[in-house]
Design a protein around this motif. Structure first.
Motif, PDB file in Angstrom:
ATOM      1  N   HIS A 179      14.032  -1.832  13.221  1.00 14.54           N
ATOM      2  CA  HIS A 179      14.427  -2.877  11.777  1.00 14.54           C
ATOM      3  C   HIS A 179      15.825  -2.798  12.077  1.00 14.54           C
ATOM      4  CE1 HIS A 179      10.722  -2.364   9.388  1.00 14.54           C
ATOM      5  NE2 HIS A 179      10.410  -1.649  10.173  1.00 14.54           N
TER       6      HIS A 179
ATOM      7  N   TYR B  12      14.033   6.577  -1.284  1.00 16.62           N
ATOM      8  CA  TYR B  12      15.081   7.137  -0.665  1.00 16.62           C
ATOM      9  C   TYR B  12      16.463   7.484  -1.794  1.00 16.62           C
ATOM     10  CZ  TYR B  12      13.011   4.855   3.381  1.00 16.62           C
ATOM     11  OH  TYR B  12      12.080   4.409   4.418  1.00 16.62           O
TER      12      TYR B  12
ATOM     13  N   GLY C  27      22.753  -2.943  -2.088  1.00 18.82           N
ATOM     14  CA  GLY C  27      21.536  -2.353  -1.651  1.00 18.82           C
ATOM     15  C   GLY C  27      21.265  -2.857  -0.235  1.00 18.82           C
ATOM     16  N   ILE C  28      20.064  -2.777   0.274  1.00 16.20           N
ATOM     17  CA  ILE C  28      19.838  -2.907   1.562  1.00 16.20           C
ATOM     18  C   ILE C  28      19.053  -4.047   1.680  1.00 16.20           C
ATOM     19  CG2 ILE C  28      18.527  -2.185   3.552  1.00 16.20           C
ATOM     20  CD1 ILE C  28      19.478   0.846   2.856  1.00 16.20           C
TER      21      ILE C  28
ATOM     22  N   PHE D 174      16.403   6.783  10.571  1.00 14.84           N
ATOM     23  CA  PHE D 174      17.600   5.872  10.716  1.00 14.84           C
ATOM     24  C   PHE D 174      18.791   6.077  11.382  1.00 14.84           C
ATOM     25  CE2 PHE D 174      16.574   3.277   6.953  1.00 14.84           C
ATOM     26  CZ  PHE D 174      15.667   4.012   6.267  1.00 14.84           C
TER      27      PHE D 174
ATOM     28  N   LEU E 202      20.594   6.854   4.720  1.00 11.30           N
ATOM     29  CA  LEU E 202      19.680   7.126   3.364  1.00 11.30           C
ATOM     30  C   LEU E 202      18.647   8.386   3.837  1.00 11.30           C
ATOM     31  CD1 LEU E 202      19.931   3.797   3.601  1.00 11.30           C
ATOM     32  CD2 LEU E 202      17.598   3.733   2.634  1.00 11.30           C
TER      33      LEU E 202
ATOM     34  N   ASN F 186       5.996  -1.325   1.850  1.00 10.21           N
ATOM     35  CA  ASN F 186       5.056  -2.009   3.409  1.00 10.21           C
ATOM     36  C   ASN F 186       4.455  -2.865   2.952  1.00 10.21           C
ATOM     37  OD1 ASN F 186       4.950   0.825   5.082  1.00 10.21           O
ATOM     38  ND2 ASN F 186       5.161  -0.923   6.124  1.00 10.21           N
TER      39      ASN F 186
ATOM     40  N   PHE G 236      13.305  -3.674   1.475  1.00  7.41           N
ATOM     41  CA  PHE G 236      14.058  -2.734   0.571  1.00  7.41           C
ATOM     42  C   PHE G 236      14.525  -3.476  -0.586  1.00  7.41           C
ATOM     43  CE2 PHE G 236      14.705   0.912   3.569  1.00  7.41           C
ATOM     44  CZ  PHE G 236      14.326   0.253   4.695  1.00  7.41           C
ATOM     45  N   GLY G 237      14.417  -2.493  -1.740  1.00  5.87           N
ATOM     46  CA  GLY G 237      14.969  -3.013  -3.144  1.00  5.87           C
ATOM     47  C   GLY G 237      16.452  -2.732  -2.783  1.00  5.87           C
ATOM     48  N   PRO G 238      17.089  -3.345  -3.978  1.00  2.00           N
ATOM     49  CA  PRO G 238      18.433  -3.540  -4.158  1.00  2.00           C
ATOM     50  C   PRO G 238      19.168  -2.215  -4.453  1.00  2.00           C
ATOM     51  CG  PRO G 238      17.358  -4.418  -5.996  1.00  2.00           C
ATOM     52  CD  PRO G 238      16.259  -3.959  -4.963  1.00  2.00           C
TER      53      PRO G 238
ATOM     54  N   SER H 224       1.349  -4.946   8.930  1.00  4.70           N
ATOM     55  CA  SER H 224       1.505  -3.611   8.860  1.00  4.70           C
ATOM     56  C   SER H 224       2.854  -3.068   9.079  1.00  4.70           C
ATOM     57  CB  SER H 224       0.384  -3.066   9.770  1.00  4.70           C
ATOM     58  OG  SER H 224       0.515  -3.368  10.804  1.00  4.70           O
ATOM     59  N   TYR H 225       3.593  -3.899   9.674  1.00  4.35           N
ATOM     60  CA  TYR H 225       4.801  -3.319  10.146  1.00  4.35           C
ATOM     61  C   TYR H 225       5.917  -3.718   9.079  1.00  4.35           C
ATOM     62  CZ  TYR H 225       2.479  -2.489  14.633  1.00  4.35           C
ATOM     63  OH  TYR H 225       1.564  -1.968  15.391  1.00  4.35           O
ATOM     64  N   GLU H 226       5.717  -4.652   8.381  1.00  3.15           N
ATOM     65  CA  GLU H 226       7.124  -5.138   7.557  1.00  3.15           C
ATOM     66  C   GLU H 226       7.332  -4.232   6.581  1.00  3.15           C
ATOM     67  OE1 GLU H 226       7.806  -9.207   9.465  1.00  3.15           O
ATOM     68  OE2 GLU H 226       8.664  -7.748   7.985  1.00  3.15           O
ATOM     69  N   GLN H 227       8.541  -4.113   6.417  1.00  3.99           N
ATOM     70  CA  GLN H 227       9.027  -2.918   5.372  1.00  3.99           C
ATOM     71  C   GLN H 227      10.097  -3.770   4.684  1.00  3.99           C
ATOM     72  OE1 GLN H 227      10.426   1.747   4.804  1.00  3.99           O
ATOM     73  NE2 GLN H 227       8.939   1.073   6.425  1.00  3.99           N
TER      74      GLN H 227
ATOM     75  N   THR I  33       0.763  -1.227   0.010  1.00  3.88           N
ATOM     76  CA  THR I  33       0.047  -0.050  -0.130  1.00  3.88           C
ATOM     77  C   THR I  33       0.692   1.405   0.036  1.00  3.88           C
ATOM     78  OG1 THR I  33       0.015  -0.297   2.282  1.00  3.88           O
ATOM     79  CG2 THR I  33      -2.089  -0.834   1.067  1.00  3.88           C
ATOM     80  N   THR I  34       1.893   1.076   0.520  1.00  2.00           N
ATOM     81  CA  THR I  34       2.907   2.363   0.695  1.00  2.00           C
ATOM     82  C   THR I  34       4.344   1.996   0.181  1.00  2.00           C
ATOM     83  OG1 THR I  34       1.707   3.057   2.582  1.00  2.00           O
ATOM     84  CG2 THR I  34       3.947   4.050   2.129  1.00  2.00           C
TER      85      THR I  34
ATOM     86  N   MET J   7      13.055  -7.496  11.981  1.00  3.64           N
ATOM     87  CA  MET J   7      12.109  -6.337  12.351  1.00  3.64           C
ATOM     88  C   MET J   7      11.546  -7.099  13.634  1.00  3.64           C
ATOM     89  SD  MET J   7       8.394  -5.103  11.497  1.00  3.64           S
ATOM     90  CE  MET J   7       7.959  -6.764  11.824  1.00  3.64           C
TER      91      MET J   7
ATOM     92  N   LEU K  64      14.793  10.138   3.077  1.00  7.21           N
ATOM     93  CA  LEU K  64      13.705   9.796   2.651  1.00  7.21           C
ATOM     94  C   LEU K  64      13.323  10.958   1.757  1.00  7.21           C
ATOM     95  CD1 LEU K  64      11.271   8.060   2.447  1.00  7.21           C
ATOM     96  CD2 LEU K  64      10.379   9.475   4.282  1.00  7.21           C
TER      97      LEU K  64
ATOM     98  N   ILE L 102      16.895   4.272  -3.412  1.00 12.39           N
ATOM     99  CA  ILE L 102      16.427   2.986  -2.876  1.00 12.39           C
ATOM    100  C   ILE L 102      15.140   3.052  -2.676  1.00 12.39           C
ATOM    101  CG2 ILE L 102      16.957   1.299  -1.125  1.00 12.39           C
ATOM    102  CD1 ILE L 102      19.210   2.472  -0.720  1.00 12.39           C
TER     103      ILE L 102
ATOM    104  N   ALA M  68       2.634   2.002  10.908  1.00 10.15           N
ATOM    105  CA  ALA M  68       3.208   1.161   9.801  1.00 10.15           C
ATOM    106  C   ALA M  68       3.557   1.791   8.732  1.00 10.15           C
ATOM    107  CB  ALA M  68       2.187  -0.016   9.521  1.00 10.15           C
TER     108      ALA M  68
ATOM    109  N   PHE N 262       8.263   3.824  -0.091  1.00  6.97           N
ATOM    110  CA  PHE N 262       9.147   4.809   0.066  1.00  6.97           C
ATOM    111  C   PHE N 262      10.090   4.927  -1.008  1.00  6.97           C
ATOM    112  CE2 PHE N 262       7.044   5.566   4.166  1.00  6.97           C
ATOM    113  CZ  PHE N 262       6.675   4.024   4.184  1.00  6.97           C
TER     114      PHE N 262
END
Lengths: 116, 111
Positions: free
Chosen positions: B33, A36, B42-43, B101, A44, A97, A107-109, A102-105, A31-32, B48, A46, A93, B95, A34
């Motif tokens: 996290h 960076y 990358g990251i 960071f 990073l 989410n 990251f892309g490479p 709801s809390y898992e985020q 849904t969301t 978490m 944002l 980057i 969330a 981000f």
């Protein structure tokens, strides 16, 4: 586990051109997302928060007309750097989410952009 | 305003050593996290966690909500563990809120 991909992984472009970077959640709905940017040896920063189907929210100091964000679906967000200049050269980057958790985020490479 | 502080900023260890990286935050969180970033790379999201302890292979993450402190431990460290380790958490526990960071800990594990 959840995977976020970015394309391209690196790109070189000439000053004045535009570059589009894609961020995809491969096995979950986001849904969301981000966006960076990261300069060498810095943390990073944002740039914007992208919600599916609505306009992105930009952080202070980030030009929304220069960094166009489109979150067209629950699995894809794009960042377009318009009229790129050498100072836009950076590591971009995205993260996403997980809608189900709801809390898992995740990251892309990252995408390394070099503007010549 | 939430502040996230990490220590140490730089850490050099010999292969096989037990490593601890600390993270302190000032506002109550929903989930903290731990991230790993290799040079030029990358990251990767390592953990978490919102309470207790999590373990994945040689990595262990713990969190103490009352003390607003988290630690990342690496057992039997290896040169391939050399990377920047970053802790991050949402400022207001939401969330979809942006992450704050830490400054990162640059770890170098020497053979």
């Amino acid at each position: 586990g959840a995977v976020v991909s970015q394309h391209p992984s690196w790109v070189i472009c000439k000053s004045g051109t535009s570059v589009k970077i894609e961020c995809r959640s491969l096995d979950f709905q986001a849904t969301t997302m981000f966006w960076y940017r990261q300069f060498p040896k810095q943390s990073l920063m944002l740039m914007a928060t992208s919600n599916e189907g609505s306009k992105a929210t930009y952080e202070q100091g980030v030009e929304k007309d220069k960094f166009l964000i489109n979150h067209a679906s629950l699995t894809l967000s794009t960042l377009t750097v318009t009229s790129a200049h050498p100072e836009d050269s950076s590591f971009y980057i995205c993260s996403a989410n997980d809608r189900a958790s709801s809390y898992e985020q995740y990251f892309g490479p990252g995408t390394r952009l070099t503007v010549t | 305003k939430n502040e996230v502080e990490q220590s140490p900023q730089n850490l050099t260890a010999q292969e096989g050593e037990f490593i601890t990286i600390n993270c302190s935050y000032s506002v109550g969180i929903s989930a903290l996290h731990w991230l790993q970033q290799h040079p030029g790379g990358g990251i990767v999201s390592l953990f978490m966690l919102s309470s207790g302890k999590k373990k994945h292979g040689r990595l262990i993450a713990t969190i103490n909500i009352q003390e607003k402190h988290s630690s990342l431990h690496i057992t039997a460290s290896h040169p391939r563990d050399s990377a920047v380790y970053i802790c991050a958490d949402p400022p207001y526990g939401g969330a979809t809120n942006k992450l704050i960071f830490g400054t990162g800990t640059l770890l170098a594990v020497q053979p």
